[in-house]
Design a protein around this motif. Structure first.
Motif, PDB file in Angstrom:
ATOM      1  N   GLY A 105       2.857   6.475   5.096  1.00 40.95           N
ATOM      2  CA  GLY A 105       1.436   6.472   4.784  1.00 40.95           C
ATOM      3  C   GLY A 105       0.993   5.054   4.473  1.00 40.95           C
ATOM      4  N   PRO A 106      -0.295   4.834   4.209  1.00 43.27           N
ATOM      5  CA  PRO A 106      -0.802   3.478   3.967  1.00 43.27           C
ATOM      6  C   PRO A 106      -0.287   2.879   2.668  1.00 43.27           C
ATOM      7  CG  PRO A 106      -2.489   5.110   3.495  1.00 43.27           C
ATOM      8  CD  PRO A 106      -1.351   5.849   4.129  1.00 43.27           C
ATOM      9  N   ASP A 107      -0.335   1.564   2.578  1.00 47.88           N
ATOM     10  CA  ASP A 107       0.005   0.876   1.335  1.00 47.88           C
ATOM     11  C   ASP A 107      -1.039   1.240   0.277  1.00 47.88           C
ATOM     12  OD1 ASP A 107       1.707  -1.692   0.300  1.00 47.88           O
ATOM     13  OD2 ASP A 107      -0.308  -1.672  -0.542  1.00 47.88           O
ATOM     14  N   LEU A 108      -0.600   1.399  -0.960  1.00 51.37           N
ATOM     15  CA  LEU A 108      -1.489   1.855  -2.033  1.00 51.37           C
ATOM     16  C   LEU A 108      -1.786   0.779  -3.075  1.00 51.37           C
ATOM     17  CD1 LEU A 108      -0.079   5.445  -2.687  1.00 51.37           C
ATOM     18  CD2 LEU A 108      -1.927   4.738  -1.159  1.00 51.37           C
ATOM     19  N   ALA A 109      -1.413  -0.459  -2.798  1.00 55.01           N
ATOM     20  CA  ALA A 109      -1.592  -1.515  -3.796  1.00 55.01           C
ATOM     21  C   ALA A 109      -3.053  -1.739  -4.168  1.00 55.01           C
ATOM     22  CB  ALA A 109      -0.984  -2.827  -3.287  1.00 55.01           C
ATOM     23  N   ARG A 110      -3.994  -1.408  -3.280  1.00 57.32           N
ATOM     24  CA  ARG A 110      -5.418  -1.628  -3.535  1.00 57.32           C
ATOM     25  C   ARG A 110      -6.222  -0.334  -3.410  1.00 57.32           C
ATOM     26  NH1 ARG A 110      -3.311  -5.258  -5.285  1.00 57.32           N
ATOM     27  NH2 ARG A 110      -2.969  -7.329  -4.438  1.00 57.32           N
ATOM     28  N   VAL A 111      -5.571   0.801  -3.634  1.00 55.80           N
ATOM     29  CA  VAL A 111      -6.252   2.080  -3.417  1.00 55.80           C
ATOM     30  C   VAL A 111      -7.238   2.411  -4.533  1.00 55.80           C
ATOM     31  CG1 VAL A 111      -4.600   3.592  -4.606  1.00 55.80           C
ATOM     32  CG2 VAL A 111      -5.836   4.441  -2.594  1.00 55.80           C
ATOM     33  N   GLY A 112      -7.089   1.784  -5.703  1.00 52.58           N
ATOM     34  CA  GLY A 112      -7.963   2.090  -6.836  1.00 52.58           C
ATOM     35  C   GLY A 112      -9.424   1.852  -6.519  1.00 52.58           C
ATOM     36  N   GLY A 113     -10.265   2.849  -6.745  1.00 52.11           N
ATOM     37  CA  GLY A 113     -11.698   2.730  -6.517  1.00 52.11           C
ATOM     38  C   GLY A 113     -12.118   2.881  -5.069  1.00 52.11           C
ATOM     39  N   LYS A 114     -11.177   2.990  -4.158  1.00 50.28           N
ATOM     40  CA  LYS A 114     -11.508   3.124  -2.736  1.00 50.28           C
ATOM     41  C   LYS A 114     -12.068   4.501  -2.440  1.00 50.28           C
ATOM     42  CE  LYS A 114      -9.557   2.382   1.877  1.00 50.28           C
ATOM     43  NZ  LYS A 114      -8.331   2.011   2.650  1.00 50.28           N
ATOM     44  N   TYR A 115     -11.562   5.514  -3.162  1.00 47.87           N
ATOM     45  CA  TYR A 115     -12.025   6.882  -3.005  1.00 47.87           C
ATOM     46  C   TYR A 115     -12.422   7.438  -4.366  1.00 47.87           C
ATOM     47  CZ  TYR A 115      -9.248   6.296   1.278  1.00 47.87           C
ATOM     48  OH  TYR A 115      -8.717   5.823   2.442  1.00 47.87           O
ATOM     49  N   SER A 116     -13.186   8.510  -4.361  1.00 51.55           N
ATOM     50  CA  SER A 116     -13.605   9.139  -5.612  1.00 51.55           C
ATOM     51  C   SER A 116     -12.453   9.942  -6.220  1.00 51.55           C
ATOM     52  CB  SER A 116     -14.787  10.075  -5.363  1.00 51.55           C
ATOM     53  OG  SER A 116     -14.378  11.183  -4.558  1.00 51.55           O
ATOM     54  N   ASN A 117     -12.605  10.296  -7.485  1.00 50.54           N
ATOM     55  CA  ASN A 117     -11.601  11.154  -8.127  1.00 50.54           C
ATOM     56  C   ASN A 117     -11.480  12.478  -7.389  1.00 50.54           C
ATOM     57  OD1 ASN A 117     -11.288   9.198 -10.116  1.00 50.54           O
ATOM     58  ND2 ASN A 117     -12.664  10.207 -11.550  1.00 50.54           N
ATOM     59  N   GLN A 118     -12.626  13.036  -6.987  1.00 52.85           N
ATOM     60  CA  GLN A 118     -12.622  14.328  -6.296  1.00 52.85           C
ATOM     61  C   GLN A 118     -11.869  14.236  -4.974  1.00 52.85           C
ATOM     62  OE1 GLN A 118     -15.275  12.784  -7.553  1.00 52.85           O
ATOM     63  NE2 GLN A 118     -15.795  14.127  -9.282  1.00 52.85           N
ATOM     64  N   TRP A 119     -12.002  13.100  -4.271  1.00 51.91           N
ATOM     65  CA  TRP A 119     -11.287  12.926  -3.002  1.00 51.91           C
ATOM     66  C   TRP A 119      -9.781  12.947  -3.247  1.00 51.91           C
ATOM     67  CZ3 TRP A 119      -7.603   9.974  -0.733  1.00 51.91           C
ATOM     68  CH2 TRP A 119      -7.521  10.005   0.670  1.00 51.91           C
ATOM     69  N   HIS A 120      -9.325  12.243  -4.271  1.00 51.35           N
ATOM     70  CA  HIS A 120      -7.897  12.212  -4.570  1.00 51.35           C
ATOM     71  C   HIS A 120      -7.367  13.597  -4.919  1.00 51.35           C
ATOM     72  CE1 HIS A 120      -6.823   7.995  -4.305  1.00 51.35           C
ATOM     73  NE2 HIS A 120      -7.909   7.659  -4.980  1.00 51.35           N
ATOM     74  N   VAL A 121      -8.128  14.340  -5.715  1.00 51.53           N
ATOM     75  CA  VAL A 121      -7.703  15.690  -6.091  1.00 51.53           C
ATOM     76  C   VAL A 121      -7.565  16.559  -4.848  1.00 51.53           C
ATOM     77  CG1 VAL A 121      -8.374  17.798  -7.306  1.00 51.53           C
ATOM     78  CG2 VAL A 121      -8.685  15.576  -8.411  1.00 51.53           C
ATOM     79  N   GLN A 122      -8.570  16.506  -3.963  1.00 50.30           N
ATOM     80  CA  GLN A 122      -8.522  17.307  -2.744  1.00 50.30           C
ATOM     81  C   GLN A 122      -7.397  16.846  -1.815  1.00 50.30           C
ATOM     82  OE1 GLN A 122     -10.277  20.004  -2.172  1.00 50.30           O
ATOM     83  NE2 GLN A 122      -9.333  20.335  -0.166  1.00 50.30           N
ATOM     84  N   HIS A 123      -7.221  15.539  -1.721  1.00 45.27           N
ATOM     85  CA  HIS A 123      -6.193  14.990  -0.839  1.00 45.27           C
ATOM     86  C   HIS A 123      -4.795  15.371  -1.308  1.00 45.27           C
ATOM     87  CE1 HIS A 123      -3.625  11.494   0.610  1.00 45.27           C
ATOM     88  NE2 HIS A 123      -4.052  12.041   1.724  1.00 45.27           N
ATOM     89  N   LEU A 124      -4.563  15.334  -2.611  1.00 45.83           N
ATOM     90  CA  LEU A 124      -3.251  15.692  -3.139  1.00 45.83           C
ATOM     91  C   LEU A 124      -2.999  17.200  -3.067  1.00 45.83           C
ATOM     92  CD1 LEU A 124      -3.285  13.254  -6.161  1.00 45.83           C
ATOM     93  CD2 LEU A 124      -1.552  13.251  -4.362  1.00 45.83           C
TER      94      LEU A 124
END
Length: 244
Positions: A105-124
């Motif tokens: 999957g993509p590198d996550l070093a700069r993932v903070g703030g790129k997506y909303s909290n709701q997006w992360h919950v749905q994605h996980l």
């Protein structure tokens, strides 16, 4: 002839192998004694809050590091996709670091703030519902499982033993106030670890469930801070403008 003599003399070959390994080991180990001189000072970098720390532990427990790196290399294709290359100082409080060596999957070093909290919950919970081509497994239990906060102070004490500046004494707290500011220093106080964790969860509600603190909340809190602590416009701006 000398090569043949070495190969046919097991004692000599073993001795030479030990010499080579010793030299290689010294090259790797000696710089660690000067780590404070080799890690640049970068404003904004701080230890994890109790909630972020628990999220990081869950990130490691679930094996996220096996498919996602947290190391952006200083190459054009890297910064075009992910952002500013990783700084050594960003990992100074990581034990162990999460640089990684493989990207399914993509590198996550700069993932903070790129997506909303709701997006992360749905994605996980269901990755393909937001990224149809994803091969990431579902993690629905994170939202269903309440976060265990009983040992967060012990986890912070363990990291304190490695040099992470979590505070126990008033003197350590005052030093953190001076270095990080009072707001951050309060979060680094081990004696208030559980209260600080619950407060951050309540105030920011990462999982969308205000009545509970779930493992999902901690993991999203961790993901949302990655790459957000440093103002990268202050560092090596000329490096990037060279390629534009």
């Amino acid at each position: 002839m000398r090569h043949e003599q070495i190969e046919t003399n097991s004692a000599l070959m073993l001795l030479l192998i030990l010499v080579v390994i010793s030299i290689g080991g010294l090259v790797e180990i000696v710089p660690l004694f000067y780590i404070n001189e080799t890690v640049e000072k970068v404003d904004g970098v701080r230890p994890y809050t109790p909630l972020e720390l628990r999220g990081r532990d869950i990130y490691i427990r679930e094996g996220c590091y096996l498919c996602h790196s947290q190391q952006i290399r200083p190459f054009r294709d890297e910064w075009l996709r992910y952002g500013h290359y990783s700084l050594a100082a960003e990992s100074q409080y990581d034990h162990p670091f999460q640089w990684g060596s493989k990207r399914t999957g993509p590198d996550l070093a700069r993932v903070g703030g790129k997506y909303s909290n709701q997006w992360h919950v749905q994605h996980l919970t269901s990755p393909r519902s937001v990224v149809p081509q994803s091969i990431m497994p579902n993690y629905p239990w994170l939202l269903a499982t309440d976060l265990d906060t009983s040992d967060v102070a012990d986890r912070m004490r363990a990291l304190r033993a490695t040099g992470v500046p979590y505070s126990v004494t008033q003197q350590e707290y005052d030093a953190n106030v001076k270095k990080f500011g009072k707001v951050v220093a309060d979060q680094l106080d081990i004696t208030q670890a559980t209260d600080n964790l619950l407060k951050q969860a309540r105030d920011q509600n990462f999982d969308g469930i205000p009545s509970r603190v779930t493992e999902m909340e901690a993991l999203v809190a961790y993901l949302q801070m990655l790459g957000t602590l440093v103002d990268f416009t202050k560092y090596d701006e000329g490096y990037f403008t060279t390629f534009r």
